[in-house]
Design a protein around this motif. Structure first.
Motif, PDB file in Angstrom:
ATOM      1  N   GLY A  49      45.414  46.783  43.153  1.00  0.00           N
ATOM      2  CA  GLY A  49      45.581  45.946  42.043  1.00  0.00           C
ATOM      3  C   GLY A  49      45.871  46.789  40.685  1.00  0.00           C
ATOM      4  N   TYR A  60      46.231  41.404  41.663  1.00  0.00           N
ATOM      5  CA  TYR A  60      45.523  42.139  42.774  1.00  0.00           C
ATOM      6  C   TYR A  60      46.237  41.843  44.030  1.00  0.00           C
ATOM      7  CZ  TYR A  60      41.306  41.329  39.710  1.00  0.00           C
ATOM      8  OH  TYR A  60      40.459  41.349  38.437  1.00  0.00           O
ATOM      9  N   GLN A  65      42.228  39.699  47.452  1.00  0.00           N
ATOM     10  CA  GLN A  65      42.054  38.596  46.266  1.00  0.00           C
ATOM     11  C   GLN A  65      40.807  37.621  46.480  1.00  0.00           C
ATOM     12  OE1 GLN A  65      45.377  37.931  44.281  1.00  0.00           O
ATOM     13  NE2 GLN A  65      43.785  36.532  42.867  1.00  0.00           N
TER      14      GLN A  65
END
Lengths: 119, 113
Positions: A49, A60, A65
């Motif tokens: 990210g 991200y 995530q």
């Protein structure tokens, strides 16, 4: 000269969290974002990210995530990457790299931080 | 996500001989602005990655001119004109055109024969 200095190695248990820091020097911190890349033992590079240097924008990787948060402290020129709910496959060396445009991004890297997840 | 495929994955080379690494992307890396955001990195054993080339063929400061990059669209090549001992390590291509995410190839391990 530009330097990115990361925090030291960590050993964590599965399910715990880790927060890795990346202290920048030698340039205007807010002018460049910070990208995080990780490398599992014996494996390739994986983009995690990015966080903007001048606002709170982040991006991200879909794979992480919901478990990752990237932040920064502009007063100290330090970027942070927190990864939660750690699993054994999160064991890796975590790198920060300076962001920017095509010319400047990835031109400078931190020394890497080994995070080991083990019970 | 764009998939980057490198070949070969292992590259034994005799000192002083040339070496070539191929990198193919699953879609064109030409950005809407006309540029192609393809980087090459070198990672020596035990070290952080180091960028060698950006936008296909632009060498970073301090990178020897024996390293060169070429290609367009989906096919790219890193060439080393004469391999030296210090070139041992793993080489990665990476695309930044279709960001996020940036995506890396699997890596090519260069060793001395």
């Amino acid at each position: 000269q530009v330097q990115l200095v990361q925090s030291g190695a960590e050993v964590k248990k599965p399910g715990a969290s880790v927060k890795v820091s990346c202290k920048a020097s030698g340039y205007t911190f807010i002018s460049y974002g910070i990208t995080w890349v990780r490398q599992a033992p014996g494996q390739g590079l994986e983009w995690m990210g990015w966080i903007s240097g001048h606002n709170d924008d982040t991006q991200y990787a879909q794979k992480i995530q919901g478990r990752v948060t990237m932040t920064k402290d502009t007063s100290t020129g330090t970027a942070y990457m927190e990864l939660r709910s750690l699993r054994s496959d999160d064991t890796a060396v975590y790198y920060c790299a300076r962001g920017g445009d095509a010319i400047t991004s990835y031109g400078y890297w931190g020394q890497g931080t080994l995070v080991t997840v083990s019970s | 996500d764009v998939v980057m495929t490198q070949s070969p994955l292992s590259l034994p080379v005799t000192l002083g001989q040339p070496a070539s690494i191929s990198c193919r992307s699953s879609q064109s890396l030409v950005h809407s602005d006309g540029a192609t955001y393809l980087n090459w990195f070198q990672q020596r054993p035990g070290q952080s990655p180091r960028r060698l080339l950006y936008k296909v063929s632009n060498r970073d400061s301090g990178v020897p001119d024996r390293f060169s990059g070429s290609g367009s669209g989906t096919d790219f090549t890193l060439k080393i004109s004469r391999v030296e001992a210090e070139d041992v390590g793993v080489y990665y291509c990476m695309q930044g055109t279709h960001w996020p995410p940036d995506t890396f190839g699997q890596g090519t391990k260069l060793e001395i024969k």
